[in-house]
Write an enzyme that holds these catalytic residues in place. Structure first.
Site, PDB file in Angstrom:
ATOM      1  CG  ASN A   7      -1.816   1.114   1.348  1.00 30.03           C
ATOM      2  OD1 ASN A   7      -1.429   2.235   1.044  1.00 30.03           O
ATOM      3  ND2 ASN A   7      -3.038   0.873   1.763  1.00 30.03           N
ATOM      4  CG  HIS A  10       1.139   4.609   4.485  1.00 24.25           C
ATOM      5  ND1 HIS A  10       0.210   5.000   5.422  1.00 24.25           N
ATOM      6  CD2 HIS A  10       0.789   3.361   4.104  1.00 24.25           C
ATOM      7  CE1 HIS A  10      -0.657   4.005   5.610  1.00 24.25           C
ATOM      8  NE2 HIS A  10      -0.322   3.005   4.828  1.00 24.25           N
ATOM      9  CG  HIS A  43      -8.271   4.259   0.720  1.00 24.24           C
ATOM     10  ND1 HIS A  43      -8.513   4.072   2.068  1.00 24.24           N
ATOM     11  CD2 HIS A  43      -9.441   4.688   0.194  1.00 24.24           C
ATOM     12  CE1 HIS A  43      -9.780   4.378   2.331  1.00 24.24           C
ATOM     13  NE2 HIS A  43     -10.353   4.761   1.215  1.00 24.24           N
ATOM     14  NE  ARG A  45      -9.534   8.662   3.888  1.00 25.12           N
ATOM     15  CZ  ARG A  45      -9.851   7.830   4.890  1.00 25.12           C
ATOM     16  NH1 ARG A  45      -9.111   6.777   5.148  1.00 25.12           N
ATOM     17  NH2 ARG A  45     -10.884   8.072   5.658  1.00 25.12           N
ATOM     18  NE  ARG A  49      -7.756  11.588   5.249  1.00 23.38           N
ATOM     19  CZ  ARG A  49      -8.286  11.023   6.332  1.00 23.38           C
ATOM     20  NH1 ARG A  49      -7.562  10.198   7.056  1.00 23.38           N
ATOM     21  NH2 ARG A  49      -9.510  11.279   6.707  1.00 23.38           N
ATOM     22  CD  GLU A  70      -7.142  -0.163   0.825  1.00 21.41           C
ATOM     23  OE1 GLU A  70      -7.243   0.942   1.403  1.00 21.41           O
ATOM     24  OE2 GLU A  70      -6.393  -1.051   1.214  1.00 21.41           O
ATOM     25  CB  THR A 101      -9.627   1.909   6.967  1.00 20.98           C
ATOM     26  OG1 THR A 101      -9.162   2.489   5.756  1.00 20.98           O
ATOM     27  CG2 THR A 101     -10.971   1.255   6.739  1.00 20.98           C
ATOM     28  CD  GLU A 151      -7.512  -5.839   2.882  1.00 24.35           C
ATOM     29  OE1 GLU A 151      -7.891  -5.314   1.823  1.00 24.35           O
ATOM     30  OE2 GLU A 151      -6.643  -5.342   3.617  1.00 24.35           O
ATOM     31  CG  HIS A 191      -5.943  -1.630   8.895  1.00 20.87           C
ATOM     32  ND1 HIS A 191      -5.538  -0.973  10.029  1.00 20.87           N
ATOM     33  CD2 HIS A 191      -6.454  -0.682   8.077  1.00 20.87           C
ATOM     34  CE1 HIS A 191      -5.803   0.301   9.902  1.00 20.87           C
ATOM     35  NE2 HIS A 191      -6.352   0.517   8.733  1.00 20.87           N
TER      36      HIS A 191
HETATM   37  N1  PXP Z   1      -6.097  -2.848   4.025  1.00 23.09           N
HETATM   38  C1  PXP Z   1      -6.968  -1.811   4.095  1.00 23.09           C
HETATM   39  C2  PXP Z   1      -8.390  -2.038   3.715  1.00 23.09           C
HETATM   40  C3  PXP Z   1      -6.533  -0.534   4.503  1.00 23.09           C
HETATM   41  O1  PXP Z   1      -7.413   0.477   4.568  1.00 23.09           O
HETATM   42  C4  PXP Z   1      -5.171  -0.355   4.812  1.00 23.09           C
HETATM   43  C5  PXP Z   1      -4.680   1.007   5.236  1.00 23.09           C
HETATM   44  O2  PXP Z   1      -4.684   1.887   4.181  1.00 23.09           O
HETATM   45  C6  PXP Z   1      -4.298  -1.451   4.712  1.00 23.09           C
HETATM   46  C7  PXP Z   1      -4.796  -2.687   4.336  1.00 23.09           C
HETATM   47  C8  PXP Z   1      -2.845  -1.331   5.008  1.00 23.09           C
HETATM   48  O3  PXP Z   1      -2.703  -1.039   6.359  1.00 23.09           O
HETATM   49  P1  PXP Z   1      -1.302  -0.530   6.928  1.00 23.09           P
HETATM   50  O4  PXP Z   1      -0.983   0.736   6.239  1.00 23.09           O
HETATM   51  O5  PXP Z   1      -1.574  -0.381   8.382  1.00 23.09           O
HETATM   52  O6  PXP Z   1      -0.294  -1.604   6.617  1.00 23.09           O
END
Ligand code: PXP
Length: 240
Positions: A7, A10, A43, A45, A49, A70, A101, A151, A191
């Site tokens: 992901n 970040h 994601h 959003r 953001r 996402e 989330t 998921e 997550h």
């Molecule tokens: N899965 C989903 C549905 C999420 O919303 C996120 C966070 O964006 C992640 C996985 C990844 O989580 P993390 O950034 O805590 O590894």
């Protein structure tokens, strides 16, 4: 054993903090694939953001593996998914005030609303995954909605404060993965997974993919810091 999807939201969060053009999540996606990720997760959003529409467009063009978008189950995002055609859409709940989330989607409580998003997306040959808590009624709802994947939300596991609590969450995730698999659903998880807590999750049955972001970016800050300071010091001091 599951495969890794990275992901890169970040990376975009850091860019947005300055409103500049670096670091670019598109570059992060390319590096993640080269390093062994089988997929890239972003994601988009509603409040934009971190990931921007431009990021989605460019990442769609450059990613060779799976692109997992996402998104909240809303009309605007359905249109964007149908236009940009990610390989997979993961439906997640979204609240503007949240930092990230919080909790899984309430699939059983909004079947009609979700069906209106899921059906056209699947008709466009895009896979659909639902981000849900490891609860029996949510898995049954995902099955009734015809989702391709769920998921499993690992937030409760990653927030467990002691081994007993973590053990309880692992049991819940295992039971959920087995139930989903028995119903013919593919299983993903993610997550809050980190370098310290991911290992027990990799041993759970039927989990094909893990979505991990924050911990990878956090680690990268430190593994890359020395080299970056060294390079800047050489430039500043005119050394080659
Ligand atoms: N899965 C989903 C549905 C999420 O919303 C996120 C966070 O964006 C992640 C996985 C990844 O989580 P993390 O950034 O805590 O590894």
């Amino acid at each position: 054993m599951p495969k890794l999807c990275v992901n890169v939201d970040h990376v975009a969060t850091i860019r947005q903090a300055r409103g500049t053009n670096e670091p670019d999540p598109v570059a992060a996606a390319l590096i993640a694939e080269r390093a062994g990720a089988i997929g890239i997760t972003i994601h988009l959003r509603e409040d934009r953001r971190h990931i921007q529409d431009r990021d989605l467009r460019l990442i769609r063009q450059v990613v060779r593996g799976k692109l997992n978008l996402e998104m909240a189950p809303v009309e605007e995002m359905r249109g964007i998914a149908l236009d940009t055609r990610p390989d997979q859409v993961t439906l997640v709940p979204e609240r503007r005030e949240e930092i990230t989330t919080e909790g899984g989607l309430d699939a059983s409580g909004q079947m009609d609303r979700l069906a209106a998003i899921i059906v056209p997306i699947q008709e466009a040959k895009i896979l659909v995954s639902l981000f849900i808590d490891p609860e029996q009624h949510q898995i049954e709802a995902a099955h009734r909605l015809g989702a391709d994947y769920i998921e499993l939300n690992t937030a409760a596991y990653s927030e467990a404060r002691n081994p007993e609590a973590a053990g309880r969450e692992i049991s819940a995730l295992k039971k959920a993965a087995e139930q989903a698999h028995a119903l013919g659903l593919g299983v993903h998880a993610g997550h809050g997974l980190t370098f310290l807590n991911v290992e027990p999750i990799t041993s759970l049955p039927h989990i094909e993919e893990l979505n991990i972001g924050h911990s990878i970016v956090s680690q990268a800050v430190f593994t890359g810091f020395e080299a970056a300071v060294g390079e800047m010091a050489r430039l500043v001091e005119g050394r080659s």
